[in-house]
Design an enzyme around this catalytic site. Structure first.
Site, mmCIF file in Angstrom:
data_model
loop_
_atom_site.group_PDB
_atom_site.id
_atom_site.type_symbol
_atom_site.label_atom_id
_atom_site.label_comp_id
_atom_site.label_asym_id
_atom_site.label_seq_id
_atom_site.Cartn_x
_atom_site.Cartn_y
_atom_site.Cartn_z
ATOM 1 N N LYS A 142 25.721 -11.689 -4.879
ATOM 2 C CA LYS A 142 24.547 -12.181 -4.774
ATOM 3 C C LYS A 142 23.809 -11.314 -5.664
ATOM 4 O O LYS A 142 23.954 -10.111 -6.224
ATOM 5 C CB LYS A 142 23.738 -12.031 -3.652
ATOM 6 C CG LYS A 142 22.465 -13.060 -3.283
ATOM 7 C CD LYS A 142 23.071 -14.470 -3.090
ATOM 8 C CE LYS A 142 22.041 -15.290 -2.973
ATOM 9 N NZ LYS A 142 22.346 -16.653 -2.476
HETATM 10 P P1 NAD Z 1 12.828 -22.674 -4.041
HETATM 11 O O1 NAD Z 1 12.423 -21.676 -4.797
HETATM 12 O O2 NAD Z 1 13.600 -23.924 -4.703
HETATM 13 O O3 NAD Z 1 12.010 -23.033 -2.832
HETATM 14 C C1 NAD Z 1 11.545 -22.208 -1.669
HETATM 15 C C2 NAD Z 1 10.470 -23.058 -1.253
HETATM 16 O O4 NAD Z 1 9.999 -22.435 0.007
HETATM 17 C C3 NAD Z 1 9.365 -22.954 -2.215
HETATM 18 O O5 NAD Z 1 8.566 -24.537 -2.167
HETATM 19 C C4 NAD Z 1 8.270 -22.051 -1.799
HETATM 20 O O6 NAD Z 1 7.103 -22.340 -2.007
HETATM 21 C C5 NAD Z 1 8.608 -21.847 -0.071
HETATM 22 N N1 NAD Z 1 8.262 -20.892 0.650
HETATM 23 C C6 NAD Z 1 8.176 -19.783 0.078
HETATM 24 N N2 NAD Z 1 8.041 -18.626 1.260
HETATM 25 C C7 NAD Z 1 7.487 -19.433 2.119
HETATM 26 C C8 NAD Z 1 6.558 -19.088 3.313
HETATM 27 N N3 NAD Z 1 6.911 -17.981 3.936
HETATM 28 N N4 NAD Z 1 6.783 -20.218 4.231
HETATM 29 C C9 NAD Z 1 6.815 -21.603 3.758
HETATM 30 N N5 NAD Z 1 7.281 -21.776 2.687
HETATM 31 C C10 NAD Z 1 7.723 -20.822 1.636
HETATM 32 O O7 NAD Z 1 14.491 -22.219 -3.283
HETATM 33 P P2 NAD Z 1 15.439 -22.802 -2.787
HETATM 34 O O8 NAD Z 1 16.737 -22.816 -3.743
HETATM 35 O O9 NAD Z 1 15.143 -24.299 -1.961
HETATM 36 O O10 NAD Z 1 16.151 -21.575 -1.569
HETATM 37 C C11 NAD Z 1 15.654 -22.006 -0.275
HETATM 38 C C12 NAD Z 1 16.433 -21.058 0.800
HETATM 39 O O11 NAD Z 1 17.770 -21.753 0.661
HETATM 40 C C13 NAD Z 1 16.980 -19.817 0.310
HETATM 41 O O12 NAD Z 1 17.206 -19.030 1.638
HETATM 42 C C14 NAD Z 1 18.069 -19.707 -0.430
HETATM 43 O O13 NAD Z 1 18.919 -18.516 -0.387
HETATM 44 C C15 NAD Z 1 18.783 -20.844 0.307
HETATM 45 N N6 NAD Z 1 20.016 -21.531 -0.677
HETATM 46 C C16 NAD Z 1 19.434 -22.142 -1.871
HETATM 47 C C17 NAD Z 1 20.628 -22.661 -2.135
HETATM 48 C C18 NAD Z 1 20.225 -23.490 -3.611
HETATM 49 O O14 NAD Z 1 21.449 -24.140 -4.283
HETATM 50 N N7 NAD Z 1 19.196 -23.534 -4.223
HETATM 51 C C19 NAD Z 1 21.858 -22.618 -1.888
HETATM 52 C C20 NAD Z 1 22.203 -22.088 -0.574
HETATM 53 C C21 NAD Z 1 21.251 -21.463 -0.006
#
Ligand code: NAD
Length: 476
Positions: free
Chosen positions: A107
């Site tokens: 990561k």
């Molecule tokens: P992203 O940046 O696209 O979206 C995150 C969202 O959460 C944003 O809209 C942001 O405004 C919101 N946010 C941030 N802090 C917040 C809070 N305190 N309260 C409410 N909303 C909040 O990120 P993502 O890619 O969707 O990732 C989200 C989660 O999913 C992370 O934990 C990431 O590790 C996990 N994840 C993502 C992927 C991927 O393919 N993108 C894969 C596996 C896991």
């Protein structure tokens, strides 16, 4: 209960690991070897921006190299630190093992708020970070393959791939150095939606197991279920969009950074997303009533809670007040080890992160294979498949004409049957298959053994068992 001390994110992951390992019979010392993070590289680099040099701090952590390349996203966020990337890298090891993608866990993260920079500035910063990692083989098609995570997406992956290519001009597999690239730049159809799509497939599979559903007190399928989602980013948006438009679920709560929206009748997820894109938050969106303290919405009555933003949001402070009987961890580590214990005693069923958000790495695996094979999925067989189907349709047509009113083909059958699968359909089919099989392996372990109390422990047992097998096969 203010001021309770909770373990850090990495300690939380380790505690969950320890719980599972206690129920396993691993050779002495192997447990420690699997658990420790092999290496974490910290880089500080300067970029000249707006007339002065700004210094940034980034990390790339490699948890386990029992299989290579190692794989895991790169996160851009202010909260990034060594503990966090190590926890996330460990989760990647277990996640890849659980869904049988042939990778070790890694990561990365850069401590930055991407919203504070112009696109050309972000490009400069991303390229410099990629340069620092690539020159140490921490970005490499056969050693370390990053992907998008919070704060990064297709755009950043395209910059990283291009940076690697500039540094390795004769590497024919350069495109495979990173996944999550745009479709027109070596990416694969269906990668952007993959993690949210995987959450949908995970829930569909859960609801195909009546014994598991019964533990939540829920019944039936996803249709009509009340869902609250936190984080309307890549993962949260796609999960909520697919569940509401394809499975009949009602999105009754949406939590974003600036607060939350509630509407017991359900909201149009696309309308809320468009509002957030234009206004920077959910406040004022006519789809629901605004709640300034968004985190409170996690405690609202609903059937399914989907934390899809950041880690640690369900913790010892609020766990006892959670009303959802089913939580699916779309984000990584949204439930702390302490909260996990509280919720388990309350009978809440948690579909763990290691499984729930594995859709991203699964489709990243397909993209990596596509890049290495230099050919799009379906390119060789699609028309041949259509031609064979045509033969059957022609025969059925003859029967149709022969039998007259006594029999006829179902409307649309011909069109649907004739069409050979394109890349997107193949990707979705591969993802669905992966999510189903992985769920079954977890659920089977959960039911087979009385000492396995929850899906998370079951997931760890399956994953650790596979990593252990891999080490044993190497003679360790
Ligand atoms: P992203 O940046 O696209 O979206 C995150 C969202 O959460 C944003 O809209 C942001 O405004 C919101 N946010 C941030 N802090 C917040 C809070 N305190 N309260 C409410 N909303 C909040 O990120 P993502 O890619 O969707 O990732 C989200 C989660 O999913 C992370 O934990 C990431 O590790 C996990 N994840 C993502 C992927 C991927 O393919 N993108 C894969 C596996 C896991």
């Amino acid at each position: 209960m203010t001021g309770v001390i909770e373990p850090s994110f990495r300690e939380s992951v380790d505690l969950m690991f320890d719980r599972a390992v206690r129920l396993m019979d691993l050779p002495p010392g192997l447990e420690e070897k699997i658990k420790v993070c092999n290496a974490t590289y910290t880089v500080r680099f300067g970029v000249r921006l707006r007339g002065s040099i700004q210094t940034f701090t980034g990390y790339r952590s490699v948890h386990s190299e029992h299989m290579e390349p190692v794989k895991g996203g790169i996160r851009f966020a202010m909260g990034v630190n060594q503990d966090e990337v190590e926890a996330l890298a460990a989760l990647m090891t277990y996640k890849c093992a659980l869904v049988e993608t042939p990778f070790g866990g890694s990561k990365g993260g850069l401590r930055i708020d991407p919203r504070e920079y112009e696109e050309h500035e972000l490009e400069q910063i991303t390229r410099r970070f990629a340069y620092e990692l690539a020159k140490r083989d921490l970005i490499h098609p056969s050693q370390n393959v990053p992907a998008p995570d919070m704060g990064t997406g297709e755009r950043e992956m395209a910059w990283i791939a291009d940076q690697y290519r500039r540094m390795n001009t004769t590497d024919i597999n350069a495109n495979a150095c990173v996944t999550g690239k745009p479709a027109h730049a070596g990416g694969i159809q269906g990668r952007v939606e993959a993690t949210g799509r995987g959450v949908q497939y995970a829930l569909r599979e859960f609801f195909r197991h009546p014994d598991d559903v019964a533990r939540t007190g829920l019944s039936g399928k996803l249709d009509g279920k009340r869902v609250i989602v936190q984080g309307l980013g890549n993962v949260g948006y796609h999960a909520a969009h697919f569940l509401s438009t394809e499975d009949g679920a009602k999105i009754t709560g949406i939590v974003e950074r600036d607060g939350g929206l509630v509407n017991p009748k359900g909201m149009d997820v696309d309308a809320v997303r468009d509002w957030v894109a234009q206004n920077g938050g959910v406040q004022g969106c006519p789809e629901g009533s605004f709640v300034p303290d968004g985190a409170k919405l996690l405690e609202e009555d609903c059937d399914i809670l989907i934390p899809a933003a950041i880690e640690g949001v369900i913790n010892l402070e609020n766990a006892a007040r959670i009303k959802a009987p089913l939580i699916i961890e779309a984000a990584n580590g949204p439930v702390t080890a302490g909260a996990d214990e509280v919720l388990r005693k309350m009978g809440v069923v948690i579909i763990p992160d290691m499984y729930a958000n594995a859709g991203g790495v699964t489709v990243s695996y397909f993209e990596w294979v596509k890049n290495l094979s230099h050919i799009r999925f379906g390119r060789m067989q699609r028309r041949q498949e259509e031609a064979r189907h045509q033969l059957i349709v022609d025969e059925l047509q003859r029967l149709d004409e022969h039998l007259g009113d006594a029999w006829s083909m179902t409307p649309n059958f011909k069109e649907k049957y004739l069409r050979g699968a394109d890349e997107l359909e193949l990707v979705r089919s591969g993802l669905d298959d992966t999510m189903r099989i992985a769920y079954q392996s977890m659920s089977e372990t959960w039911h087979r053994r009385d000492d396995v109390e929850d899906l998370r422990t079951a997931a760890y047992i399956v994953a650790i068992g596979r990593v252990a097998d891999s080490y044993r096969a190497k003679g360790l």
